[in-house]
Design a protein around this motif. Sequence first.
Motif, PDB file in Angstrom:
ATOM      1  N   ARG A 163     -32.005  33.406  13.888  1.00  0.00           N
ATOM      2  CA  ARG A 163     -32.109  34.790  14.363  1.00  0.00           C
ATOM      3  C   ARG A 163     -30.742  35.334  14.782  1.00  0.00           C
ATOM      4  NH1 ARG A 163     -37.250  36.087  18.328  1.00  0.00           N
ATOM      5  NH2 ARG A 163     -38.580  36.997  16.715  1.00  0.00           N
ATOM      6  N   SER A 164     -29.984  34.504  15.458  1.00  0.00           N
ATOM      7  CA  SER A 164     -28.716  34.981  16.015  1.00  0.00           C
ATOM      8  C   SER A 164     -27.686  35.301  14.934  1.00  0.00           C
ATOM      9  CB  SER A 164     -28.148  33.951  16.999  1.00  0.00           C
ATOM     10  OG  SER A 164     -27.678  32.790  16.316  1.00  0.00           O
ATOM     11  N   ILE A 165     -27.737  34.580  13.807  1.00  0.00           N
ATOM     12  CA  ILE A 165     -26.769  34.869  12.740  1.00  0.00           C
ATOM     13  C   ILE A 165     -27.421  35.620  11.573  1.00  0.00           C
ATOM     14  CG2 ILE A 165     -25.240  32.974  13.351  1.00  0.00           C
ATOM     15  CD1 ILE A 165     -26.367  31.348  11.078  1.00  0.00           C
ATOM     16  N   ASP A 166     -28.695  36.016  11.777  1.00  0.00           N
ATOM     17  CA  ASP A 166     -29.409  36.893  10.846  1.00  0.00           C
ATOM     18  C   ASP A 166     -29.562  36.289   9.452  1.00  0.00           C
ATOM     19  OD1 ASP A 166     -30.791  39.176  10.099  1.00  0.00           O
ATOM     20  OD2 ASP A 166     -28.973  40.244   9.475  1.00  0.00           O
ATOM     21  N   LYS A 185     -20.145  23.006  11.939  1.00  0.00           N
ATOM     22  CA  LYS A 185     -19.247  24.148  12.060  1.00  0.00           C
ATOM     23  C   LYS A 185     -18.841  24.675  10.684  1.00  0.00           C
ATOM     24  CE  LYS A 185     -15.080  25.801  14.389  1.00  0.00           C
ATOM     25  NZ  LYS A 185     -14.729  26.684  13.261  1.00  0.00           N
ATOM     26  N   ARG A 186     -18.542  23.775   9.762  1.00  0.00           N
ATOM     27  CA  ARG A 186     -18.152  24.204   8.421  1.00  0.00           C
ATOM     28  C   ARG A 186     -19.303  24.938   7.734  1.00  0.00           C
ATOM     29  NH1 ARG A 186     -13.243  21.415   6.524  1.00  0.00           N
ATOM     30  NH2 ARG A 186     -13.671  22.340   4.480  1.00  0.00           N
ATOM     31  N   ALA A 187     -20.526  24.441   7.919  1.00  0.00           N
ATOM     32  CA  ALA A 187     -21.686  25.065   7.283  1.00  0.00           C
ATOM     33  C   ALA A 187     -21.966  26.447   7.874  1.00  0.00           C
ATOM     34  CB  ALA A 187     -22.907  24.170   7.429  1.00  0.00           C
ATOM     35  N   VAL A 188     -21.915  26.567   9.191  1.00  0.00           N
ATOM     36  CA  VAL A 188     -22.184  27.861   9.830  1.00  0.00           C
ATOM     37  C   VAL A 188     -21.104  28.874   9.475  1.00  0.00           C
ATOM     38  CG1 VAL A 188     -22.373  29.059  12.046  1.00  0.00           C
ATOM     39  CG2 VAL A 188     -23.561  26.877  11.692  1.00  0.00           C
ATOM     40  N   ASP A 189     -19.845  28.446   9.482  1.00  0.00           N
ATOM     41  CA  ASP A 189     -18.764  29.347   9.071  1.00  0.00           C
ATOM     42  C   ASP A 189     -18.971  29.795   7.616  1.00  0.00           C
ATOM     43  OD1 ASP A 189     -17.570  29.143  11.520  1.00  0.00           O
ATOM     44  OD2 ASP A 189     -15.998  27.749  10.893  1.00  0.00           O
ATOM     45  N   GLY A 190     -19.435  28.863   6.777  1.00  0.00           N
ATOM     46  CA  GLY A 190     -19.704  29.196   5.387  1.00  0.00           C
ATOM     47  C   GLY A 190     -20.839  30.189   5.241  1.00  0.00           C
ATOM     48  N   LYS A 223     -43.627  32.118  12.671  1.00  0.00           N
ATOM     49  CA  LYS A 223     -43.524  32.987  11.496  1.00  0.00           C
ATOM     50  C   LYS A 223     -44.353  34.262  11.724  1.00  0.00           C
ATOM     51  CE  LYS A 223     -44.493  33.206   6.520  1.00  0.00           C
ATOM     52  NZ  LYS A 223     -43.168  33.663   6.052  1.00  0.00           N
ATOM     53  N   LYS A 224     -45.561  34.109  12.238  1.00  0.00           N
ATOM     54  CA  LYS A 224     -46.421  35.263  12.505  1.00  0.00           C
ATOM     55  C   LYS A 224     -45.794  36.215  13.515  1.00  0.00           C
ATOM     56  CE  LYS A 224     -50.931  33.177  11.505  1.00  0.00           C
ATOM     57  NZ  LYS A 224     -52.235  32.716  12.081  1.00  0.00           N
ATOM     58  N   SER A 225     -45.021  35.645  14.444  1.00  0.00           N
ATOM     59  CA  SER A 225     -44.417  36.492  15.476  1.00  0.00           C
ATOM     60  C   SER A 225     -43.080  37.089  15.047  1.00  0.00           C
ATOM     61  CB  SER A 225     -44.234  35.687  16.763  1.00  0.00           C
ATOM     62  OG  SER A 225     -43.252  34.674  16.595  1.00  0.00           O
ATOM     63  N   GLY A 226     -42.664  36.812  13.810  1.00  0.00           N
ATOM     64  CA  GLY A 226     -41.480  37.484  13.287  1.00  0.00           C
ATOM     65  C   GLY A 226     -40.255  36.640  13.074  1.00  0.00           C
ATOM     66  N   TYR A 227     -40.338  35.349  13.347  1.00  0.00           N
ATOM     67  CA  TYR A 227     -39.181  34.499  13.078  1.00  0.00           C
ATOM     68  C   TYR A 227     -38.941  34.417  11.560  1.00  0.00           C
ATOM     69  CZ  TYR A 227     -38.566  32.934  17.872  1.00  0.00           C
ATOM     70  OH  TYR A 227     -38.298  32.900  19.229  1.00  0.00           O
ATOM     71  N   PRO A 228     -37.675  34.347  11.127  1.00  0.00           N
ATOM     72  CA  PRO A 228     -37.337  34.469   9.701  1.00  0.00           C
ATOM     73  C   PRO A 228     -37.561  33.170   8.917  1.00  0.00           C
ATOM     74  CG  PRO A 228     -35.329  34.160  10.969  1.00  0.00           C
ATOM     75  CD  PRO A 228     -36.456  34.247  11.976  1.00  0.00           C
ATOM     76  N   ILE A 229     -38.810  32.774   8.785  1.00  0.00           N
ATOM     77  CA  ILE A 229     -39.169  31.542   8.091  1.00  0.00           C
ATOM     78  C   ILE A 229     -39.594  31.882   6.667  1.00  0.00           C
ATOM     79  CG2 ILE A 229     -40.771  29.592   8.046  1.00  0.00           C
ATOM     80  CD1 ILE A 229     -40.859  29.790  11.138  1.00  0.00           C
ATOM     81  N   VAL A 230     -38.943  31.280   5.696  1.00  0.00           N
ATOM     82  CA  VAL A 230     -39.198  31.569   4.287  1.00  0.00           C
ATOM     83  C   VAL A 230     -40.546  31.026   3.831  1.00  0.00           C
ATOM     84  CG1 VAL A 230     -38.415  31.092   1.921  1.00  0.00           C
ATOM     85  CG2 VAL A 230     -36.748  31.686   3.698  1.00  0.00           C
ATOM     86  N   ASN A 231     -40.920  29.842   4.288  1.00  0.00           N
ATOM     87  CA  ASN A 231     -42.161  29.213   3.834  1.00  0.00           C
ATOM     88  C   ASN A 231     -43.358  30.136   4.035  1.00  0.00           C
ATOM     89  OD1 ASN A 231     -40.217  27.229   5.230  1.00  0.00           O
ATOM     90  ND2 ASN A 231     -41.363  25.895   3.842  1.00  0.00           N
ATOM     91  N   SER A 232     -44.290  30.100   3.089  1.00  0.00           N
ATOM     92  CA  SER A 232     -45.491  30.919   3.181  1.00  0.00           C
ATOM     93  C   SER A 232     -46.451  30.345   4.229  1.00  0.00           C
ATOM     94  CB  SER A 232     -46.190  30.973   1.820  1.00  0.00           C
ATOM     95  OG  SER A 232     -46.666  29.684   1.443  1.00  0.00           O
ATOM     96  N   TYR A 233     -47.377  31.195   4.693  1.00  0.00           N
ATOM     97  CA  TYR A 233     -48.425  30.698   5.582  1.00  0.00           C
ATOM     98  C   TYR A 233     -49.228  29.606   4.876  1.00  0.00           C
ATOM     99  CZ  TYR A 233     -47.437  34.859   8.363  1.00  0.00           C
ATOM    100  OH  TYR A 233     -46.823  35.822   9.118  1.00  0.00           O
ATOM    101  N   GLU A 234     -49.425  29.803   3.565  1.00  0.00           N
ATOM    102  CA  GLU A 234     -50.188  28.830   2.784  1.00  0.00           C
ATOM    103  C   GLU A 234     -49.512  27.460   2.766  1.00  0.00           C
ATOM    104  OE1 GLU A 234     -51.449  32.881   1.403  1.00  0.00           O
ATOM    105  OE2 GLU A 234     -49.534  31.927   1.918  1.00  0.00           O
ATOM    106  N   TYR A 235     -48.175  27.461   2.829  1.00  0.00           N
ATOM    107  CA  TYR A 235     -47.441  26.193   2.879  1.00  0.00           C
ATOM    108  C   TYR A 235     -47.853  25.385   4.110  1.00  0.00           C
ATOM    109  CZ  TYR A 235     -43.556  22.936   3.571  1.00  0.00           C
ATOM    110  OH  TYR A 235     -42.810  21.811   3.796  1.00  0.00           O
TER     111      TYR A 235
END
Length: 336
Positions: free
Chosen positions: A182-185, A145-150, A220-232
Amino acid sequence: MAIAKPVLGRTIKRKIHSIGGRKTPFIAGHKLLYTCNLRCEMCPFWRRPDERLLSLSEEIKMMDTLVEADVSFMGFEGGEPLLRNDLPEILKESHKRFHTSMVTNGWLLKSRIKSISNYLDYLFVSIDGLEDTHDRQRGIPGSFKRAVDGIKEAKRYLPVSMSTTITENNLDSIFDLMELARSIDVSVNLQVSYNYSTADKISPERERLHHILIKLKEMKKSGYPIVNSYEYFDAVINSWYNNIPWVCKPWSTINIDPLGNIVMPCYVLNEYSGKYKVWEVNIKELWNSYDWGQYESCNKCSLSCYLEPSLFSWKKPSMIQERIINGIGSYIASMF
């Protein structure tokens, strides 16, 4: 604009030097302290006592040495960086010199973000699952909770990503975590837990992990906000399951412990133990006299701080788009 000179100017300078085969670190990671207010199962660092911490003047001396070595990106971590009262002053000095990021567990983030947001270009907040899973893995009730609020407060000021360590304990929660992001963008940066000798052994079971990695790449290909590259994802899957290794370039990152010592050859193999004070050595000479070649075939970890820089190539358009063009675009957008 802190990013302009490091990313463009020093990148060009390093590229010219690399033509002759010379090595230069372009990313620095610095543990400001080992002390932490959480007790994460997979982490060995909170179990270590801090001998002493660098003063602000020593932190500045370290940064100036890294500038001379052509470092462009500085990442602060711990322990928990927000436990340092002088953190705003340290980050201010870093932001003058580097593209600056930080990793935090988020416990103190909501109350402290305003004092540091002007000196950060990017923030990572550790989230390992939904509430029960996260709190169990992080060892302290209420940490989720503290992390999400932060996170919700911090994203008012700067770009924020969740930083997620995949372990045996949270494999079943990873997809739920993508939905939370996704829900908290916010985006998510993933890495697989490594079994340090002084931490709990909770790396995920291989076959279950294989399925998760394939699914995450699809997400990731379908649009989820994943930072890691495909190469990773390709590199981890190929090296761990198909016997196709990736070439590690540990020299691309320089890590510095809380005493100001350089950790060599890398964060993982040396388990964050250093002996050279960063301001007492010529980093360029050290980097080009050290035998890095013996570690190129090491595929033991999947820490994104080593794997992603090792995989990056100016010959890969997708990585240039994702890592450079999109990154700079996001940074500029965050200013308005």
